[in-house]
Write a protein that holds these residues in place. Structure first.
Motif, mmCIF file in Angstrom:
data_model
loop_
_atom_site.group_PDB
_atom_site.id
_atom_site.type_symbol
_atom_site.label_atom_id
_atom_site.label_comp_id
_atom_site.label_asym_id
_atom_site.label_seq_id
_atom_site.Cartn_x
_atom_site.Cartn_y
_atom_site.Cartn_z
ATOM 1 N N TYR A 32 19.028 0.557 -43.976
ATOM 2 C CA TYR A 32 20.409 1.031 -43.968
ATOM 3 C C TYR A 32 20.418 2.465 -43.442
ATOM 4 C CZ TYR A 32 24.936 2.798 -45.386
ATOM 5 O OH TYR A 32 26.180 3.375 -45.370
ATOM 6 N N LEU A 33 21.237 2.733 -42.427
ATOM 7 C CA LEU A 33 21.356 4.057 -41.825
ATOM 8 C C LEU A 33 22.768 4.574 -42.074
ATOM 9 C CD1 LEU A 33 19.602 2.795 -38.651
ATOM 10 C CD2 LEU A 33 18.678 4.689 -39.970
ATOM 11 N N HIS A 34 22.877 5.579 -42.932
ATOM 12 C CA HIS A 34 24.189 6.108 -43.309
ATOM 13 C C HIS A 34 24.601 7.220 -42.346
ATOM 14 C CE1 HIS A 34 27.597 6.778 -45.870
ATOM 15 N NE2 HIS A 34 27.307 8.057 -46.018
ATOM 16 N N VAL A 35 25.812 7.098 -41.825
ATOM 17 C CA VAL A 35 26.392 8.141 -40.979
ATOM 18 C C VAL A 35 27.594 8.695 -41.727
ATOM 19 C CG1 VAL A 35 27.429 8.681 -38.754
ATOM 20 C CG2 VAL A 35 25.585 6.982 -38.882
ATOM 21 N N ARG A 69 13.389 12.005 -38.829
ATOM 22 C CA ARG A 69 12.352 12.602 -39.681
ATOM 23 C C ARG A 69 12.193 11.803 -40.969
ATOM 24 N NH1 ARG A 69 15.236 17.589 -38.412
ATOM 25 N NH2 ARG A 69 14.276 18.536 -36.574
ATOM 26 N N GLU A 70 13.316 11.337 -41.537
ATOM 27 C CA GLU A 70 13.193 10.530 -42.750
ATOM 28 C C GLU A 70 12.534 9.186 -42.448
ATOM 29 O OE1 GLU A 70 15.626 8.798 -46.620
ATOM 30 O OE2 GLU A 70 16.780 9.614 -44.944
ATOM 31 N N ILE A 71 12.831 8.614 -41.287
ATOM 32 C CA ILE A 71 12.183 7.362 -40.895
ATOM 33 C C ILE A 71 10.676 7.565 -40.799
ATOM 34 C CG2 ILE A 71 11.903 5.695 -39.020
ATOM 35 C CD1 ILE A 71 14.941 6.035 -38.481
ATOM 36 N N ALA A 72 10.246 8.678 -40.211
ATOM 37 C CA ALA A 72 8.817 8.957 -40.104
ATOM 38 C C ALA A 72 8.193 9.116 -41.482
ATOM 39 C CB ALA A 72 8.590 10.222 -39.262
ATOM 40 N N LEU A 73 8.895 9.794 -42.393
ATOM 41 C CA LEU A 73 8.393 9.945 -43.763
ATOM 42 C C LEU A 73 8.242 8.586 -44.428
ATOM 43 C CD1 LEU A 73 9.439 12.543 -46.404
ATOM 44 C CD2 LEU A 73 9.571 10.128 -46.984
ATOM 45 N N SER A 74 9.236 7.725 -44.268
ATOM 46 C CA SER A 74 9.179 6.407 -44.909
ATOM 47 C C SER A 74 8.048 5.568 -44.343
ATOM 48 C CB SER A 74 10.515 5.683 -44.741
ATOM 49 O OG SER A 74 10.748 5.307 -43.387
ATOM 50 N N GLN A 75 7.789 5.709 -43.059
ATOM 51 C CA GLN A 75 6.671 4.971 -42.467
ATOM 52 C C GLN A 75 5.356 5.373 -43.135
ATOM 53 O OE1 GLN A 75 5.407 6.128 -38.533
ATOM 54 N NE2 GLN A 75 4.917 4.007 -37.962
ATOM 55 N N ARG A 76 5.164 6.676 -43.350
ATOM 56 C CA ARG A 76 3.934 7.144 -43.998
ATOM 57 C C ARG A 76 3.842 6.611 -45.429
ATOM 58 N NH1 ARG A 76 5.635 11.964 -41.467
ATOM 59 N NH2 ARG A 76 6.351 12.856 -43.457
ATOM 60 N N VAL A 77 4.953 6.669 -46.153
ATOM 61 C CA VAL A 77 4.954 6.219 -47.548
ATOM 62 C C VAL A 77 4.605 4.742 -47.644
ATOM 63 C CG1 VAL A 77 6.474 5.781 -49.531
ATOM 64 C CG2 VAL A 77 6.555 7.989 -48.359
ATOM 65 N N LEU A 78 5.239 3.914 -46.815
ATOM 66 C CA LEU A 78 4.983 2.473 -46.884
ATOM 67 C C LEU A 78 3.591 2.123 -46.362
ATOM 68 C CD1 LEU A 78 8.491 1.146 -45.801
ATOM 69 C CD2 LEU A 78 7.496 1.095 -48.094
ATOM 70 N N ALA A 79 3.132 2.848 -45.344
ATOM 71 C CA ALA A 79 1.793 2.598 -44.823
ATOM 72 C C ALA A 79 0.734 2.909 -45.884
ATOM 73 C CB ALA A 79 1.547 3.429 -43.569
ATOM 74 N N ASP A 80 0.947 3.956 -46.665
ATOM 75 C CA ASP A 80 -0.002 4.318 -47.726
ATOM 76 C C ASP A 80 -0.155 3.195 -48.748
ATOM 77 O OD1 ASP A 80 -0.518 6.764 -46.617
ATOM 78 O OD2 ASP A 80 0.803 7.900 -47.950
ATOM 79 N N ARG A 81 0.879 2.383 -48.911
ATOM 80 C CA ARG A 81 0.825 1.286 -49.878
ATOM 81 C C ARG A 81 0.585 -0.058 -49.198
ATOM 82 N NH1 ARG A 81 2.773 2.584 -54.876
ATOM 83 N NH2 ARG A 81 1.782 0.606 -55.390
ATOM 84 N N VAL A 112 13.572 3.215 -35.836
ATOM 85 C CA VAL A 112 13.254 2.094 -36.725
ATOM 86 C C VAL A 112 12.286 1.144 -36.031
ATOM 87 C CG1 VAL A 112 14.215 0.076 -37.898
ATOM 88 C CG2 VAL A 112 15.437 2.264 -37.964
ATOM 89 N N ARG A 113 12.563 0.870 -34.774
ATOM 90 C CA ARG A 113 11.724 -0.065 -34.013
ATOM 91 C C ARG A 113 10.295 0.476 -33.881
ATOM 92 N NH1 ARG A 113 14.833 -0.257 -30.010
ATOM 93 N NH2 ARG A 113 15.912 -2.245 -30.322
ATOM 94 N N SER A 114 10.178 1.774 -33.628
ATOM 95 C CA SER A 114 8.851 2.376 -33.469
ATOM 96 C C SER A 114 8.083 2.413 -34.790
ATOM 97 C CB SER A 114 8.978 3.797 -32.907
ATOM 98 O OG SER A 114 9.537 3.789 -31.612
ATOM 99 N N ALA A 115 8.803 2.690 -35.879
ATOM 100 C CA ALA A 115 8.145 2.830 -37.179
ATOM 101 C C ALA A 115 7.735 1.495 -37.780
ATOM 102 C CB ALA A 115 9.068 3.573 -38.141
ATOM 103 N N TRP A 292 15.043 -2.745 -49.330
ATOM 104 C CA TRP A 292 15.626 -2.014 -48.207
ATOM 105 C C TRP A 292 15.388 -0.528 -48.418
ATOM 106 C CZ3 TRP A 292 18.727 -3.508 -52.270
ATOM 107 C CH2 TRP A 292 19.527 -2.522 -52.845
ATOM 108 N N TRP A 293 15.350 0.194 -47.308
ATOM 109 C CA TRP A 293 15.256 1.657 -47.346
ATOM 110 C C TRP A 293 16.543 2.198 -46.739
ATOM 111 C CZ3 TRP A 293 10.178 4.172 -48.232
ATOM 112 C CH2 TRP A 293 10.291 5.563 -48.358
ATOM 113 N N GLY A 294 17.205 3.081 -47.486
ATOM 114 C CA GLY A 294 18.441 3.690 -47.027
ATOM 115 C C GLY A 294 18.198 5.115 -46.562
ATOM 116 N N TYR A 295 18.664 5.434 -45.361
ATOM 117 C CA TYR A 295 18.438 6.743 -44.744
ATOM 118 C C TYR A 295 19.753 7.510 -44.658
ATOM 119 C CZ TYR A 295 14.125 4.447 -43.334
ATOM 120 O OH TYR A 295 12.938 3.760 -43.354
ATOM 121 N N GLY A 296 19.664 8.815 -44.879
ATOM 122 C CA GLY A 296 20.838 9.667 -44.762
ATOM 123 C C GLY A 296 21.308 10.167 -46.115
ATOM 124 N N PRO A 297 22.228 11.141 -46.123
ATOM 125 C CA PRO A 297 22.710 11.725 -47.382
ATOM 126 C C PRO A 297 23.408 10.698 -48.260
ATOM 127 C CG PRO A 297 23.950 12.579 -45.499
ATOM 128 C CD PRO A 297 22.825 11.787 -44.952
#
Length: 405
Positions: A32-35, A69-81, A112-115, A292-297
């Motif tokens: 989910y990408l919040h605008v 930047r948040e997408i990149a952070l989430s990729q690292r978090v999920l990859a670690d697990r 999203v596609r890259s991550a 699901w992972w939700g991105y944005g404020p």
């Protein structure tokens, strides 16, 4: 600017997931990408959205980079697990996502596609205000991989739109649908009923207008008066009447009757589609408590039974992203009993229903009474599932209370 965030446990700055989560690496994963940007705040809205005067230094033109930047952070978090999975669904919500340049939405989707990659046949939805949709915008979105446009129609009657503080031109609804169709996008129309001064005939007009546009999907939500909104203050001061529950029930029954007659089948209390393939798979993931992972404020996320929510204001979100920190403001892991009750609440709303076996012992004894009262489909219950009738959909909360007694 939205309701208050829930209380919860502190979230770590690196966003790391705790041990002991029930991670199902084969389950669908949604994004989910919040605008959070809107030109005007609608009087009924309590979503986490902001007009230009409310941004306090946050910048729309920097927003796509912050989300990346948040997408990149989430990729690292999920990859670690070891929990990286392709995204089965992506949903741009708001706010008004199409206030951003379509190229920014495309860059976020590319992130999203890259991550994670996109699963074969992934559903990618963008919410859109009718006034912001042109052939060029629709073509850019489709070229980026968007598959579905969810258009905020709300009503086709000018005085009803005015009561909701909606500023779009009703004529642009058809223009937006045509642009989406030319680009090869599936179309959903979102409606609201029960606005101050809206009659049953007004609602019929909006429904017939929507059906004539032949969308693939229709959402129709009863207007709810949220605390702290302009509408709530107007009602409290006696400036406009509160929604009439009986009239809203009549409006729901009319919607179900007209939509069913036009070939739309209900699959969730407030949603109808022309076929199973046109149901919102992203929203179904919420009702089924999938990941699901939700991105944005202000965005909420759910992974393996853990929930968390981001800081609300775009300026606070931008600051966290600039520091390379998780934007999560808090998180929680509900106890199994709370999760079971929530599962009944959510799954009872969909056409597949909830297994009778999931109800409490007292709730199972209530099923016969629910059938007798016309709230639950008898044949489905005999087969082992609680499925709401039309009357049951109007009284869904009462059904849930009975099942969880």
């Amino acid at each position: 600017m939205g309701s208050a965030l829930p209380l919860g446990d502190p979230a770590p700055p690196d966003g790391a997931l705790p041990d002991g989560l029930a991670l199902d690496r084969a389950a669908d994963f949604g994004v989910y990408l919040h605008v959070p940007f809107c030109r005007v705040r609608c009087g009924y809205c309590d979503f986490n959205t902001y007009t230009a005067t409310e941004l306090r230094g946050a910048r729309q033109d920097a927003y796509a980079d912050e989300v990346l930047r948040e997408i990149a952070l989430s990729q690292r978090v999920l990859a670690d697990r070891g929990a990286l999975r392709p995204a089965a669904t992506v949903f741009f919500g708001g706010g008004t996502p199409t206030l951003l340049p379509p190229g920014d939405l495309a860059r976020m989707l590319d992130g999203v596609r890259s991550a994670f990659g996109l699963a074969d046949g992934a559903e990618v939805t963008v919410e859109a205000n009718p006034d912001t949709m042109t052939d060029a915008v629709a073509a850019t979105l489709a070229g980026a991989g968007v598959t579905r446009l969810s258009i905020g129609m709300q009503s086709s009657v000018p005085h009803v739109l005015a009561a909701l503080d909606r500023t779009h031109d009703p004529a642009n609804i058809g223009t937006a649908v045509t642009a989406a169709r030319r680009a090869g996008l599936a179309v959903s129309l979102d409606l609201i009923y029960g606005a101050p001064g809206e009659s049953l005939d007004d609602w019929r007009t909006s429904l017939e207008t929507a059906i004539a546009l032949a969308p693939d999907h229709v959402s129709a939500y009863a207007l709810i008066v949220e605390e702290g909104t302009k509408l709530e203050r107007q009602i409290r001061r006696g400036e406009v009447p509160a929604p009439d529950d009986d009239l809203q029930a009549d409006m729901y029954e009319l919607a179900d009757e007209l939509l069913a007659g036009a070939g739309y089948g209900w699959y969730e209390v407030s949603n109808w589609a022309t076929g199973r393939d046109q149901r919102s798979r992203h929203n179904m993931s919420y009702w089924r408590s999938q990941d699901w992972w939700g991105y944005g404020p202000g965005a909420h996320s759910h992974i393996g039974g853990l929930r968390w929510w981001n800081v609300k204001h775009p300026a606070a979100y931008a600051q966290r992203m600039a520091l390379g920190q998780s934007p999560a403001a808090g998180r929680e892991r509900p106890e199994p009993e709370a999760r079971r009750l929530e599962d009944i609440l959510l799954r009872s709303r969909i056409v597949d229903g909830v297994p009778v076996s999931e109800a409490t012992e007292a709730g199972r004894r209530q099923v016969a009474s629910l059938i007798a009262d016309g709230l639950v489909d008898g044949a489905a219950a005999i087969a082992g599932n609680v499925v709401l009738t039309r009357r049951g959909r109007l009284l869904a909360d009462a059904v849930v209370r009975a099942l969880t007694a």
